[in-house]
Design an enzyme around this catalytic site. Structure first.
Site, PDB file in Angstrom:
ATOM      1  N   GLU B  50       0.811  -1.216   0.000  1.00 52.90           N
ATOM      2  CA  GLU B  50       0.000   0.000   0.000  1.00 52.90           C
ATOM      3  C   GLU B  50       0.846   1.269   0.000  1.00 52.90           C
ATOM      4  O   GLU B  50       0.431   2.309  -0.511  1.00 52.90           O
ATOM      5  CB  GLU B  50      -0.961   0.011   1.195  1.00 52.90           C
ATOM      6  CG  GLU B  50      -2.107  -0.991   1.081  1.00 52.90           C
ATOM      7  CD  GLU B  50      -1.732  -2.387   1.586  1.00 52.90           C
ATOM      8  OE1 GLU B  50      -0.544  -2.631   1.889  1.00 52.90           O
ATOM      9  OE2 GLU B  50      -2.640  -3.242   1.661  1.00 52.90           O
ATOM     10  N   PHE B 114     -12.154  -7.337  13.517  1.00 51.08           N
ATOM     11  CA  PHE B 114     -11.029  -7.807  12.713  1.00 51.08           C
ATOM     12  C   PHE B 114     -10.664  -6.747  11.667  1.00 51.08           C
ATOM     13  O   PHE B 114     -11.522  -6.262  10.939  1.00 51.08           O
ATOM     14  CB  PHE B 114     -11.394  -9.127  12.025  1.00 51.08           C
ATOM     15  CG  PHE B 114     -10.296  -9.628  11.136  1.00 51.08           C
ATOM     16  CD1 PHE B 114      -9.057  -9.985  11.658  1.00 51.08           C
ATOM     17  CD2 PHE B 114     -10.493  -9.739   9.763  1.00 51.08           C
ATOM     18  CE1 PHE B 114      -8.030 -10.426  10.838  1.00 51.08           C
ATOM     19  CE2 PHE B 114      -9.474 -10.188   8.937  1.00 51.08           C
ATOM     20  CZ  PHE B 114      -8.237 -10.535   9.471  1.00 51.08           C
ATOM     21  N   GLN B 115      -9.392  -6.410  11.610  1.00 51.40           N
ATOM     22  CA  GLN B 115      -8.863  -5.405  10.675  1.00 51.40           C
ATOM     23  C   GLN B 115      -9.524  -4.043  10.807  1.00 51.40           C
ATOM     24  O   GLN B 115      -9.701  -3.321   9.833  1.00 51.40           O
ATOM     25  CB  GLN B 115      -8.937  -5.916   9.230  1.00 51.40           C
ATOM     26  CG  GLN B 115      -8.039  -7.139   9.035  1.00 51.40           C
ATOM     27  CD  GLN B 115      -7.744  -7.447   7.589  1.00 51.40           C
ATOM     28  OE1 GLN B 115      -8.586  -7.260   6.733  1.00 51.40           O
ATOM     29  NE2 GLN B 115      -6.538  -7.931   7.327  1.00 51.40           N
ATOM     30  N   LYS B 164     -17.932  -1.334   4.951  1.00 51.31           N
ATOM     31  CA  LYS B 164     -18.277  -2.359   3.969  1.00 51.31           C
ATOM     32  C   LYS B 164     -19.785  -2.422   3.700  1.00 51.31           C
ATOM     33  O   LYS B 164     -20.220  -2.581   2.564  1.00 51.31           O
ATOM     34  CB  LYS B 164     -17.784  -3.720   4.460  1.00 51.31           C
ATOM     35  CG  LYS B 164     -17.929  -4.801   3.410  1.00 51.31           C
ATOM     36  CD  LYS B 164     -17.187  -6.073   3.794  1.00 51.31           C
ATOM     37  CE  LYS B 164     -17.275  -7.088   2.665  1.00 51.31           C
ATOM     38  NZ  LYS B 164     -16.553  -8.321   3.002  1.00 51.31           N
ATOM     39  N   MET B 479      23.918   9.450   3.378  1.00 43.31           N
ATOM     40  CA  MET B 479      23.623  10.690   4.088  1.00 43.31           C
ATOM     41  C   MET B 479      23.819  10.514   5.599  1.00 43.31           C
ATOM     42  O   MET B 479      24.297  11.418   6.277  1.00 43.31           O
ATOM     43  CB  MET B 479      22.201  11.150   3.767  1.00 43.31           C
ATOM     44  CG  MET B 479      21.888  12.553   4.233  1.00 43.31           C
ATOM     45  SD  MET B 479      23.065  13.776   3.612  1.00 43.31           S
ATOM     46  CE  MET B 479      22.197  14.409   2.186  1.00 43.31           C
TER      47      MET B 479
HETATM   48  C1  LIG Z   1      11.821   5.852   5.768  1.00 43.11           C
HETATM   49  C2  LIG Z   1      13.069   6.547   6.160  1.00 43.11           C
HETATM   50  N1  LIG Z   1      13.850   6.019   7.127  1.00 43.11           N
HETATM   51  C3  LIG Z   1      15.004   6.651   7.486  1.00 43.11           C
HETATM   52  C4  LIG Z   1      15.372   7.813   6.888  1.00 43.11           C
HETATM   53  C5  LIG Z   1      16.650   8.523   7.306  1.00 43.11           C
HETATM   54  N2  LIG Z   1      17.614   8.574   6.207  1.00 43.11           N
HETATM   55  C6  LIG Z   1      17.773   9.662   5.436  1.00 43.11           C
HETATM   56  S1  LIG Z   1      18.897   9.452   4.226  1.00 43.11           S
HETATM   57  C7  LIG Z   1      19.200   7.874   4.694  1.00 43.11           C
HETATM   58  C8  LIG Z   1      20.215   7.027   3.974  1.00 43.11           C
HETATM   59  C9  LIG Z   1      19.817   6.740   2.577  1.00 43.11           C
HETATM   60  O1  LIG Z   1      20.748   5.829   2.027  1.00 43.11           O
HETATM   61  P1  LIG Z   1      20.771   5.503   0.479  1.00 43.11           P
HETATM   62  O2  LIG Z   1      19.393   5.255  -0.001  1.00 43.11           O
HETATM   63  O3  LIG Z   1      21.753   4.439   0.235  1.00 43.11           O
HETATM   64  O4  LIG Z   1      21.220   6.865  -0.165  1.00 43.11           O
HETATM   65  P2  LIG Z   1      22.630   7.638  -0.085  1.00 43.11           P
HETATM   66  O5  LIG Z   1      22.505   8.645   1.009  1.00 43.11           O
HETATM   67  O6  LIG Z   1      23.693   6.634   0.184  1.00 43.11           O
HETATM   68  O7  LIG Z   1      22.750   8.282  -1.417  1.00 43.11           O
HETATM   69  C10 LIG Z   1      18.445   7.549   5.818  1.00 43.11           C
HETATM   70  C11 LIG Z   1      18.509   6.254   6.529  1.00 43.11           C
HETATM   71  C12 LIG Z   1      14.503   8.335   5.902  1.00 43.11           C
HETATM   72  N3  LIG Z   1      14.755   9.491   5.291  1.00 43.11           N
HETATM   73  N4  LIG Z   1      13.382   7.677   5.550  1.00 43.11           N
END
Ligand SMILES: Cc1ncc(C[n+]2csc(CCOP(=O)(O)OP(=O)(O)O)c2C)c(N)n1
Lengths: 163, 580
Positions: B50, B114-115, B164, B479
């Site tokens: 979803e 349920f749900q 529903k 990042m």
């Molecule tokens: C759902 C979610 N969980 C955690 C984060 C925190 N977060 C921001 S950037 C990042 C790392 C992303 O890694 P990657 O996709 O490998 O991209 P890169 O920075 O290496 O280009 C994280 C964990 C987020 N933005 N969204």
């Protein structure tokens, strides 16, 4: 500063929780909130008392206006207005205190609405500060229970919040 | 003729002009799914989660300049909770979306059936509005209201919760043609007095900046903005959400601003004397430390949402209205006055800006042993003529995509700016490709983000969507690693991406083409090959330099004038001394 905001909103389930949710999500504080249907049963009228600077109250009113259920609002404290709150208070009234409580109730133009041999239940309406003053005037150890309705208000003169 | 609530629902969507809905079935939604089966006007796209459905519908709306809402259908309970991330993502970026949720039958609501979840309660803080339908006779009008609210004013997601039993009951079908809501009537036209004031203030500026955000893109005001900026000859900067509203190739464009924006854009913000903000919300990633924000600026703020104005910074000339209408009126006011911009002051201002520009703050060293991620983005931009739809996930790759892909048109850059949702990119690319079957659509992602909605590779196969996935694989949540390097003494806690799958085999197992590039010299050919496969989805796994960081950067607590530049870069002062 203390602000009183009157809000007309759709009388629908969920409308109240939208307003309450807005205040908690944005970290606005609510001193009191009252709500009841109006003469037009599709509308509710809510009175919110909040505390904060001018910028804050501007943000609060903008955010309220943004809620789809809010039809119209007015900041009462921007102009002359009448503010009322209902107080019900259960007071220990025995011996000499019995007369003293009675006298205080008269001074504040309240009414004793229930009596037992040791307790008076007092009803009083007025602006918030009058209600505060009455509670302050009673010895704390004599107060058994306090119920405040929260503030309702209406603008003076021809200023009105209506559709 | 009497119809069931479910048939009415789908018929209403079709009468609303909806062609695709994204969703996932389940018990409470089965009558609705049956109604879908019995017609062929509205096509249902089965995502594999979803969250994927909401992101796909969201991007479908982002890429569409008609301003129509994307549509989602999910079942009750876990269907709804899975959709919440996508709803919040759309909400933070003001994207029009209508999310229809199955709900347990009316008589079971509140019974912990349920749900069952309290859909209205759970989604309330992240929707523009939501509805629980209690009567089958309200189905058509509620759908009409949902679209009206989602698409007008400042757009946003609207949730419609449908028990529903309501979908089984019957009544006459009538789709309302018009709608007025006493409690909702967004303003679009700016106040003429304010417009006049704004234009006077702008024309008196010595160091002006025009700062615009997602509102210009969503309001289809890109052309009006471009005309207006060119007429004045003032510098223009876009937020991450606003890229493409003003053509990046135009010399008046000083680049993106904010945390990872250009040095020149941020210095313009700091040094300006007059700022025109349009459809932007002074987000903390854009302003830096508020106490140090644009100390000398007199600010004009145009926004369709009054609550955006004056929320974070105080504004001298607030204008409530749509970006398009207000820019048009400001242009007319410009044409009426004989006052011209101060050419001398502007000349000096541009000299200063060009000195800042000379720093080339996005510059990077393309040589070296490892493939530089920035180079991958630049190459993709060149090879697609800067004309592809680019979706992205969240992290360093997102910033590099924003910095190095040249967006000359609005709605080409599709990313989760406000919520920063990893997992957005791939389903987003699906939505865009469905809307624009002929267009080139690429998802720039990271090896961590892509795994968050990787299951949509199956839907991409099912609907034959020739998406190009460019994974900047640095084996790290880059990042996060960057912040740990800068602010946590290189303690790389849980940011290394261990046990990565073989993305080539993974893509192949879903029926797609998988490619991997490790050597710099192979990149160009591989990208050509990928883009040449017009009818296939391709996963291009590019092994990039692990140590690369995103520069420049405004660290926490710093102002626009306190950017950290890439190592070895000259500061402005140094350069000025050299020039003198
Ligand atoms: C759902 C979610 N969980 C955690 C984060 C925190 N977060 C921001 S950037 C990042 C790392 C992303 O890694 P990657 O996709 O490998 O991209 P890169 O920075 O290496 O280009 C994280 C964990 C987020 N933005 N969204």
């Amino acid at each position: 500063m203390r602000h009183i905001i009157s809000v007309l909103l759709e009388n629908e389930s969920g409308a109240l929780s939208r307003v309450a949710g807005l205040f908690s999500a944005r970290g606005f504080n609510i001193e009191s909130l009252t709500v009841a249907p109006t003469d037009d049963e599709t509308l509710s009228r809510m009175t919110i008392v909040t505390e904060g600077g001018g910028d804050l109250v501007e943000q609060v009113t903008k955010q309220l206006n943004k809620l789809v259920d809010v039809v119209k609002l007015m900041e009462l404290t921007e102009g002359p207005h009448i503010e009322r709150e209902l107080l019900l208070v259960k007071v220990r009234a025995m011996g000499s205190a019995r007369d003293e409580v009675k006298r205080l109730v008269d001074i504040f133009r309240g009414r004793i609405v229930d009596v037992t041999d040791s307790i008076y239940t007092v009803e009083l309406t007025g602006a918030g500060d009058k209600v505060d003053a009455f509670i302050d005037a009673i010895r704390p150890e004599d107060i058994i229970e306090v119920v405040r309705s929260g503030v309702s208000g209406i603008a003076r003169g021809d200023r009105a919040l209506k559709l | 003729m009497e119809m069931t609530g479910a048939d009415i629902l789908i018929r209403s969507l079709s009468d609303e002009g909806v062609k695709h809905i994204f969703g996932y079935p389940g018990g409470a939604a089965l009558h609705i799914y049956d109604a879908i089966y019995k017609q062929d006007k509205v096509q249902h796209i089965l995502t594999r989660h979803e969250q994927g459905a909401t992101h796909a519908a969201d991007a479908y709306a982002r890429a569409d300049d008609s301003g129509k809402a994307g549509v989602v259908l999910v079942t009750s309970g876990p269907g709804v909770t899975n959709a919440v991330t996508g709803i919040a993502t759309a909400y933070m970026d003001s994207i029009p979306m209508v999310v229809i949720c199955g709900q347990v039958p009316t008589h079971l609501i509140g019974d912990d059936a349920f749900q069952e979840v309290d859909t209205v309660g759970i989604t309330r803080p992240c929707v523009k509005h939501n509805f629980l339908i209690k009567d089958v006779r309200d189905v058509a009008s509620t759908i009409k209201k949902a679209f009206f609210i989602a698409e007008s004013g400042r757009p946003g997601p609207v949730v419609v919760d449908v028990p529903k039993d309501i979908t089984a009951q019957t009544c006459e079908y009538l789709y309302p043609q018009h709608l007025t809501m006493r409690s909702y009537s967004p303003v679009t036209k700016g106040h003429p007095k304010q417009i006049k004031k704004a234009v006077e203030l702008l024309l008196g500026a010595k160091r002006p900046i025009i700062y615009t955000g997602g509102g210009v893109v969503l309001g289809n005001a890109g052309d009006k903005l471009t005309e207006f900026v060119r007429r004045l000859g003032y510098p223009c900067t876009n937020t991450l959400m606003g890229l493409g509203a003003f053509p990046a190739s135009d010399p008046l464009f000083v680049g993106m601003l904010g945390m990872h924006g250009t040095y020149e854009a941020n210095m313009c913000m700091y040094e300006c004397d007059v700022m025109l903000a349009v459809g932007a919300r002074f987000d903390d990633r854009v302003t830096g430390e508020l106490a140090k924000f644009s100390p000398n600026a007199r600010i004009i703020h145009v926004d369709i949402d009054p609550s955006s104005i004056g929320k974070n910074v105080s504004v001298e000339v607030p204008i409530v209205g749509s970006a398009e209408s207000v820019l048009e009126d400001m242009m007319a006011a410009l044409n009426e006055t004989s006052t011209q911009p101060d050419a001398d002051a502007l000349g000096q201002w541009w000299e200063q800006i060009n000195r800042w520009r000379g720093l080339d703050s996005f510059g990077f060293d393309a040589d070296g042993e490892f493939i530089k991620p920035q180079r991958v983005v630049k190459m993709l931009c060149d090879q697609t003529g800067g004309d592809a739809y680019i979706t992205s996930d969240v992290g360093q790759h997102q910033m590099w995509a924003a910095q190095h892909y040249r967006f000359d048109k609005p709605r080409r850059w599709i990313n989760s700016g406000g919520l920063g949702t990893m997992g957005f990119g791939l389903p987003a690319a699906m939505g865009v490709q469905l809307l624009h079957p002929k267009a080139e659509v690429a998802c720039i992602t990271g090896e961590a983000s892509i795994q968050m909605c990787i299951q949509e590779l199956a839907a991409i196969q099912q609907y034959e969507l020739p998406i190009k996935i460019v994974c900047l694989n640095n084996r790290f949540m880059g990042m996060v690693r960057q912040w740990q390097e800068f602010f946590y003494d290189r303690r790389y806690s849980n940011s290394y991406m261990d046990s990565l799958p073989d993305f080539v085999k993974l893509a192949e197992s879903f029926g797609h083409v998988g490619m991997r590039v490790e050597n710099s010299g192979d990149l160009e050919g591989a990208m050509k090959e990928m883009l040449g496969m017009k009818n296939r989805a391709v996963f291009l796994d590019v092994v990039t330099d692990q140590a690369e960081n995103v520069y420049p950067m405004i660290p926490g607590g710093a102002g626009h004038n306190e950017m950290v530049l890439k190592p070895g870069a000259q500061t402005d002062d140094m350069q000025e001394r050299e020039l003198a």
